[in-house]
Motif scaffolding. Structure first.
Motif, PDB file in Angstrom:
ATOM      1  N   VAL A  22       0.864  -1.179   0.000  1.00 41.93           N
ATOM      2  CA  VAL A  22       0.000   0.000   0.000  1.00 41.93           C
ATOM      3  C   VAL A  22       0.896   1.222   0.000  1.00 41.93           C
ATOM      4  N   GLY A  23       0.882   1.970  -1.078  1.00 44.06           N
ATOM      5  CA  GLY A  23       1.714   3.162  -1.197  1.00 44.06           C
ATOM      6  C   GLY A  23       0.882   4.413  -1.009  1.00 44.06           C
ATOM      7  N   PRO A  24       1.532   5.577  -1.086  1.00 45.07           N
ATOM      8  CA  PRO A  24       0.815   6.836  -0.883  1.00 45.07           C
ATOM      9  C   PRO A  24      -0.232   7.102  -1.969  1.00 45.07           C
ATOM     10  N   GLY A  93       8.395 -11.383 -10.703  1.00 46.64           N
ATOM     11  CA  GLY A  93       9.108 -12.113  -9.654  1.00 46.64           C
ATOM     12  C   GLY A  93       8.761 -11.607  -8.270  1.00 46.64           C
ATOM     13  N   THR A  94       9.548 -12.045  -7.301  1.00 45.03           N
ATOM     14  CA  THR A  94       9.292 -11.662  -5.912  1.00 45.03           C
ATOM     15  C   THR A  94      10.475 -10.855  -5.362  1.00 45.03           C
ATOM     16  N   ALA A  95      10.162 -10.005  -4.405  1.00 48.74           N
ATOM     17  CA  ALA A  95      11.168  -9.103  -3.836  1.00 48.74           C
ATOM     18  C   ALA A  95      11.902  -9.782  -2.679  1.00 48.74           C
ATOM     19  N   PRO A  96      13.187  -9.462  -2.492  1.00 48.36           N
ATOM     20  CA  PRO A  96      13.905  -9.989  -1.331  1.00 48.36           C
ATOM     21  C   PRO A  96      13.477  -9.224  -0.073  1.00 48.36           C
ATOM     22  N   ARG A 130      11.880  -3.972  -1.649  1.00 48.82           N
ATOM     23  CA  ARG A 130      10.572  -4.359  -2.197  1.00 48.82           C
ATOM     24  C   ARG A 130      10.388  -3.913  -3.648  1.00 48.82           C
ATOM     25  N   ASN A 131      11.284  -3.033  -4.129  1.00 49.17           N
ATOM     26  CA  ASN A 131      11.135  -2.524  -5.499  1.00 49.17           C
ATOM     27  C   ASN A 131      12.096  -3.156  -6.503  1.00 49.17           C
ATOM     28  N   VAL A 132      12.698  -4.270  -6.116  1.00 44.74           N
ATOM     29  CA  VAL A 132      13.412  -5.112  -7.088  1.00 44.74           C
ATOM     30  C   VAL A 132      12.856  -6.529  -6.909  1.00 44.74           C
ATOM     31  N   VAL A 133      12.582  -7.183  -8.015  1.00 41.57           N
ATOM     32  CA  VAL A 133      12.004  -8.528  -7.929  1.00 41.57           C
ATOM     33  C   VAL A 133      12.810  -9.482  -8.790  1.00 41.57           C
ATOM     34  N   LYS A 134      12.890 -10.728  -8.306  1.00 43.54           N
ATOM     35  CA  LYS A 134      13.654 -11.746  -9.023  1.00 43.54           C
ATOM     36  C   LYS A 134      12.716 -12.879  -9.448  1.00 43.54           C
ATOM     37  N   ASP A 135      12.840 -13.255 -10.701  1.00 48.38           N
ATOM     38  CA  ASP A 135      12.137 -14.440 -11.181  1.00 48.38           C
ATOM     39  C   ASP A 135      13.000 -15.648 -10.832  1.00 48.38           C
ATOM     40  N   ALA A 136      12.539 -16.448  -9.892  1.00 42.56           N
ATOM     41  CA  ALA A 136      13.358 -17.561  -9.394  1.00 42.56           C
ATOM     42  C   ALA A 136      13.676 -18.562 -10.508  1.00 42.56           C
ATOM     43  N   VAL A 143      13.425  -4.056 -12.025  1.00 38.41           N
ATOM     44  CA  VAL A 143      13.154  -2.919 -11.143  1.00 38.41           C
ATOM     45  C   VAL A 143      11.678  -2.555 -11.298  1.00 38.41           C
ATOM     46  N   VAL A 144      10.976  -2.403 -10.171  1.00 38.63           N
ATOM     47  CA  VAL A 144       9.536  -2.102 -10.235  1.00 38.63           C
ATOM     48  C   VAL A 144       9.210  -0.843  -9.431  1.00 38.63           C
ATOM     49  N   ASP A 145       7.968  -0.417  -9.531  1.00 35.92           N
ATOM     50  CA  ASP A 145       7.401   0.733  -8.828  1.00 35.92           C
ATOM     51  C   ASP A 145       8.114   2.044  -9.174  1.00 35.92           C
ATOM     52  N   PHE A 146       7.622   2.672 -10.206  1.00 40.74           N
ATOM     53  CA  PHE A 146       8.181   3.946 -10.655  1.00 40.74           C
ATOM     54  C   PHE A 146       7.300   5.126 -10.222  1.00 40.74           C
ATOM     55  N   GLY A 147       6.578   4.920  -9.118  1.00 40.90           N
ATOM     56  CA  GLY A 147       5.670   5.944  -8.616  1.00 40.90           C
ATOM     57  C   GLY A 147       6.368   7.216  -8.168  1.00 40.90           C
ATOM     58  N   GLU A 148       7.646   7.105  -7.765  1.00 41.37           N
ATOM     59  CA  GLU A 148       8.401   8.290  -7.319  1.00 41.37           C
ATOM     60  C   GLU A 148       9.452   8.693  -8.351  1.00 41.37           C
ATOM     61  N   ALA A 149       9.455   8.047  -9.512  1.00 36.60           N
ATOM     62  CA  ALA A 149      10.534   8.255 -10.482  1.00 36.60           C
ATOM     63  C   ALA A 149      10.386   9.590 -11.221  1.00 36.60           C
TER      64      ALA A 149
END
Ligand SMILES: [Zn+2]
Length: 171
Positions: A22-24, A93-96, A130-136, A143-149
């Motif tokens: 849940v982001g701003p 993918g999923t975030a570390p 949480r904004n980097v995800v890896k496909d196992a 790189v994900v979530d560019f809401g602040e980019a």
């Protein structure tokens, strides 16, 4: 697509699953395209926030980084500006949980991904595990979530976002 209705785009039947973040400006959930069982990520912006959704999509498109950024499968909303806006991304993918426990090879891939983004003129603005995800299955990072980019002219190795990332990755 229904060939009897050439003026209608096909509808994506997405079943929303667990909440990821849940982001701003938006809520991000796991989803599944029902007919093909394909995993997606759906970012839902509340009514009146459509400009944030379109800005983020524009930046992702602007970042000519191939598959280092998530593909957008569609942006869905009803006509008026008082409705929610849903941006549907390909699942990557999923975030570390943290950066520091990652093996060196993964840290280098993450560092390279952000360097490439900066070379392409994008400041991410929210560099977190949480904004980097890896496909196992493939070992590929996205790189994900560019809401602040924002757009950015990078000064290279002294760039503060890249310097901070190196510290966070604890090289
Ligand atoms: Zn930079």
């Amino acid at each position: 697509m229904d060939i009897d209705s050439p003026n209608q785009l096909p509808v994506l039947h997405v079943r929303l699953k667990s909440q990821l973040h849940v982001g701003p400006n938006a809520v991000t959930r796991d989803g599944l395209i029902k007919d093909v069982d394909e995993r997606v990520v759906v970012k839902t912006f509340p009514a009146g926030q459509r400009a944030f959704a379109l800005d983020e999509a524009r930046l992702i498109t602007l970042a000519e980084c191939g598959d280092l950024v998530p593909a957008i499968l569609g942006i869905f909303y009803h006509g008026d500006n008082d409705s929610e806006t849903h941006v549907v991304f390909k699942w990557c993918g999923t975030a570390p949980k943290t950066f520091c426990d990652l093996p060196l090879t993964d840290k280098l891939l993450i560092k390279n991904a952000f360097e490439k983004l900066h070379e392409e003129g994008i400041w991410h603005g929210d560099v977190e595990p949480r904004n980097v995800v890896k496909d196992a299955a493939t070992g590929k990072w996205t790189v994900v979530d560019f809401g602040e980019a924002t757009t950015h002219i990078c000064e290279g190795p002294t760039c503060s976002e890249l310097v901070q990332l190196e510290k966070d990755l604890s090289f």
